[in-house]
Design a protein around this motif. Structure first.
Motif, PDB file in Angstrom:
ATOM      1  N   HIS A 119      -1.151   4.142 -99.208  1.00 21.34           N
ATOM      2  CA  HIS A 119      -0.825   4.937 -98.293  1.00 21.34           C
ATOM      3  C   HIS A 119       0.064   6.685 -99.265  1.00 21.34           C
ATOM      4  O   HIS A 119       1.067   5.998 -99.717  1.00 21.34           O
ATOM      5  CB  HIS A 119      -0.512   5.438 -96.992  1.00 21.34           C
ATOM      6  N   MET A 130      -0.723   9.842 -92.627  1.00 19.78           N
ATOM      7  CA  MET A 130      -0.379   8.466 -93.460  1.00 19.78           C
ATOM      8  C   MET A 130      -1.902   9.376 -94.102  1.00 19.78           C
ATOM      9  O   MET A 130      -2.615   9.103 -93.643  1.00 19.78           O
ATOM     10  CB  MET A 130      -0.003   7.285 -93.476  1.00 19.78           C
ATOM     11  N   HIS A 153       3.843   4.466 -99.470  1.00 20.56           N
ATOM     12  CA  HIS A 153       3.867   3.133 -99.721  1.00 20.56           C
ATOM     13  C   HIS A 153       3.100   2.360 -99.419  1.00 20.56           C
ATOM     14  O   HIS A 153       1.058   3.039 -99.874  1.00 20.56           O
ATOM     15  CB  HIS A 153       4.719   3.087 -98.233  1.00 20.56           C
ATOM     16  N   MET A 155       0.349   0.109 -97.142  1.00 24.33           N
ATOM     17  CA  MET A 155       0.457  -0.092 -96.030  1.00 24.33           C
ATOM     18  C   MET A 155      -0.487  -1.665 -95.848  1.00 24.33           C
ATOM     19  O   MET A 155      -1.579  -1.468 -96.710  1.00 24.33           O
ATOM     20  CB  MET A 155      -0.766   0.855 -95.006  1.00 24.33           C
TER      21      MET A 155
HETATM   22 CU    CU Z   1       0.977   3.708 -93.979  1.00 23.73          CU
END
Ligand code: CU
Length: 205
Positions: A119, A130, A153, A155
């Motif tokens: 993301h 996001m 990041h 997820m």
């Molecule tokens: Cu995320």
């Protein structure tokens, strides 16, 4: 004649003490079986100061292992503990591409989550939201890409069992050039801001 800072037998004792302490700790934590009587007598035989010294001598871990795959170096790996019933969580690390050509992180998988995505955070109507990164995350040649809270990041979704502080989450990263890379994500506290031992982590304590 070679000089040792510690006599070899003392070094051996320290290593043994450290190994036994770890074994005992994991046996107790796992709860699968009690420490054996033999282990008990070993532990009793080790003097407390020796054990303390052995524990102190162990290096501080910062975000688990650093993993090298071809031109890529992945470090500062961590994830966060989840609250009961929380089905999603983030995963973080830093990728450095020491090579002359770009690579791309294309997919992620872990046995501990039904699904995992990459993301990014984008502004939408003045709110940070996001978004899955379409087509994978570029890792340009000679650059470092950081996955951290509030930025890129991983997820994890449909998480089977909330990540628990102290656990290790095995994750397979797949890169266009470097191929499949296995990493282990240490689970930090639910309120951690960075990997264990990092400046960000210290600020929280
Ligand atoms: Cu995320």
């Amino acid at each position: 004649m070679r000089r040792y800072s510690l006599h070899p037998i003392h070094r051996y004792t320290l290593e043994l003490a450290a190994a036994l302490a770890l074994t005992a700790a994991s046996a107790v934590t796992a709860g699968a079986y009690p420490p054996t009587p033999a282990l008990h007598s070993y532990l009793n035989a080790i003097e407390q100061p020796t054990l303390a010294a052995a524990m102190k001598a162990m290096p501080e871990k910062t975000g688990g292992d650093t993993v090298t795959a071809g031109d890529l170096e992945i470090g500062g790996i961590w994830t966060r503990a989840m609250l009961p019933g929380q089905p999603v969580g983030g995963g973080y690390f830093t990728i450095t591409n020491k090579g002359e050509s770009a690579d791309r992180l294309t997919s992620i998988s872990t046995p501990d989550a039904g699904r995992a995505e990459i993301h990014s955070m984008v502004m939408k109507d003045n709110v940070m939201v996001m978004r899955p990164v379409e087509g994978g995350l570029d890792i340009p040649a000679g650059s470092t890409v950081e996955l951290k809270p509030g930025h890129f990041h991983l997820m994890f979704m449909d998480v089977k069992k909330p990540f628990h502080e102290g656990d290790m989450i095995p994750v397979t990263l797949e890169f266009e050039k470097a191929g499949k890379v296995e990493i282990r994500m240490p689970v930090e506290a639910a309120n951690a801001k960075g990997p264990h031992g990092s400046a960000d982590h210290m600020k929280m304590n």
